[in-house]
Design a protein around this motif. Structure first.
Motif: not given
Length: 560
Positions: A367-379
């Protein structure tokens, strides 16, 4: 409580409603556009002409805040002796008239279209069956005749209230933009809350007089609906893997992934909602494309589509879970099929040692929310939000909300550093909440009126089967909207500083308003088609009389 005797109520609605309908139809009010302003002024003129305006507690035009066309809602309000209040609602805009073809010069002229009705129909038989009881014209059924009914009702109530104060309060609203983004009714939410606070009102519910029709050939029933259907628009960003067309097994065609998802999801009746004996139409795609903007011999590595999903009881969270599960199955089956095709192809090619090098394909669904969470963890959240803000600025000039949503989803995908194959699911506007039937005084009054008229083929059904403004007057208790707001890239919380191109709904205000909804409208055929028409005998005479009797029943009940 007994019904008021029909003989004590005047039943001379026909000529008045017909005249008001013709006058409204003659005004071009395609949404969105300035014509909606002219028709709002005409509604107010009809409400007040002949010195009736002085009989209302309030009447006027309520501007839609921030509207680029400066459109307004027309309204009239009668403050009765009790706080109990009924809302009458209707929309004044229409779709365009281009579908009339050579008859377009007369699309807003009911009398002229009647003279040319044979040319309106695809078969002579259909034209012959359309007798003199029909009025033609854009907006005749959807829904200027319904607005005309409300005007006639308000004028009669104002005159009656002048002679003897009504026990019941009544407010009428005529709103633009129903055929587009429902800006009118969203403004009406704020207006009704202000009115309730100002006069201490207790809303019994709303009667929306939008169009009704037969549900199957030969159907003679006249339907009343005590709830309304909803709609969600899930979008699918399909990410493949780039490769030269001569070596397709080194990549994955994103169009193939999108096509398999569409094949599985579109017209899939297992995704239909079922509630109280009604079933929604199955999902369908409204748009699909790959994201290449030029010709070359590289596999398309990104594609997207969106799916129209109608709802009766499924919320955004539940739908998202079902779509993710379905997409995961499609992804697994497709990649296994491509694996098998590659194995057969390499075997047929006589290639040596491919078995040792072969790696089964794997993909992901997020989902968009899951992708957002992953990106925040990385960056980190600051970097991700800054990149999305920059993309928002770039995409804000795009006129289509779906395209703006896609741009943000693509940017987030690039930030994540993930590789395809993958599917990212997100929501885009518009969102229409479904509204379940709400027991109460309004439903009781309508049931009593229906029971008092066995000679009329009336039937009450739970859900209005067409998208309407009623969706924005109530949110079903317990609905979880977090999955919706967290997975809509261009969502903006109400009350925050406005962002260009954002989508927002006054969800808290809708929950506070919480109106029970009824759709009881004119009867006709062919909404949004050039043979659009309204049945005059029922719509101009029977319908206003029945709604009037409902109001009188509510008034008597309020006085007791």
């Amino acid at each position: 409580m007994s019904m008021p005797k029909q003989s004590t109520i005047r039943n001379d609605w026909y000529n008045v409603v017909q005249e008001y309908t013709e006058r409204l139809v003659k005004i071009r009010s395609v949404s969105p556009g300035e014509g909606e302003i002219r028709v709002a002024h005409e509604v107010l003129r009809q409400l007040t002409e002949g010195d009736v305006g002085s009989l209302y507690t309030m009447h006027g035009l309520d501007p839609i805040e921030g509207d680029p066309y400066q459109r307004q809602n027309a309204y009239a309000f009668l403050h009765g002796q009790s706080s109990a209040t009924l809302v009458l609602l209707g929309h004044i805009d229409t779709v365009d008239t281009q579908d009339y073809g050579p008859l377009e010069p007369w699309a807003l002229e009911p009398n002229e279209l009647t003279l040319r009705k044979k040319a309106l129909f695809s078969s002579p038989t259909a034209a012959e069956e359309a007798d003199d009881d029909w009025m033609f014209g854009r907006g005749a059924i959807d829904m200027k005749s319904g607005v005309a009914v409300n005007i006639a009702l308000m004028r009669r109530l104002a005159q009656a209230n002048h002679q003897s104060p009504l026990p019941l309060s009544v407010v009428m609203l005529a709103t633009p933009d129903e055929e587009n983004e429902s800006a009118g009714v969203l403004q009406a939410v704020h207006f009704l809350l202000r009115l309730r606070e100002l006069y201490g009102l207790e809303y019994l519910g709303v009667i929306n007089t939008d169009s009704t029709t037969a549900l199957y050939p030969g159907d003679q029933q006249r339907y009343i609906y005590s709830g309304t259907i909803g709609k969600l628009l899930p979008c699918f960003l399909c990410v493949g893997s780039a490769s030269h067309v001569a070596t397709p097994f080194n990549g994955l065609d994103a169009n193939l992934l999108a096509a398999e998802l569409i094949r599985e999801l579109s017209m899939n009746d297992s995704l239909c909602d079922v509630a109280q004996g009604q079933v929604t139409a199955p999902p369908v795609t409204l748009h699909a494309k790959d994201l290449k903007d030029h010709y070359d011999v590289q596999l398309p590595f990104a594609a997207y589509f969106y799916l129209n999903v109608l709802t009766l009881n499924t919320g955004p969270d539940e739908l998202l879970q079902r779509l993710c599960a379905c997409s995961s199955t499609v992804m697994r089956d497709l990649l296994q099929r491509v694996d098998q095709a590659e194995q057969r192809w390499r075997q047929a090619s006589g290639e040596h040692g491919w078995q040792e090098r072969f790696q089964p394909r794997h993909g992901s669904v997020l989902t968009y929310a899951q992708l957002y969470t992953e990106a925040v963890k990385q960056l980190g959240e600051d970097q991700v939000q800054a990149a999305l803000d920059a993309e928002w600025q770039r995409a804000s000039s795009l006129p289509d909300a779906r395209e703006r949503s896609l741009c943000l989803a693509q940017r987030l995908w690039k930030l994540s550093n993930r590789q395809g194959p993958a599917v990212v699911i997100f929501y885009a506007p518009p969102y229409y909440p479904h509204v379940a039937p709400t027991p109460g005084a309004l439903q009781d009054a309508i049931s009593n009126v229906v029971a008092a008229h066995p000679e009329i083929p009336l039937e009450i059904l739970p859900y209005y089967p067409y998208l309407s403004d009623m969706s924005y007057l109530r949110l079903d208790p317990g609905i979880n909207l977090s999955a919706f707001t967290q997975n809509m890239p261009i969502w903006q919380e109400s009350g925050t500083q406005a962002q260009i191109g954002a989508y927002k709904l006054p969800l808290a205000e809708i929950q506070k308003l919480a109106l029970p909804v009824i759709n009881w409208g004119p009867y006709g055929y062919a909404f949004h088609q050039r043979d659009e028409r309204v049945l005059k005998s029922y719509s101009f005479e029977t319908l206003p009389q029945l709604i009037y009797e409902t109001i009188m029943y509510l008034a008597q009940n309020s006085a007791s």
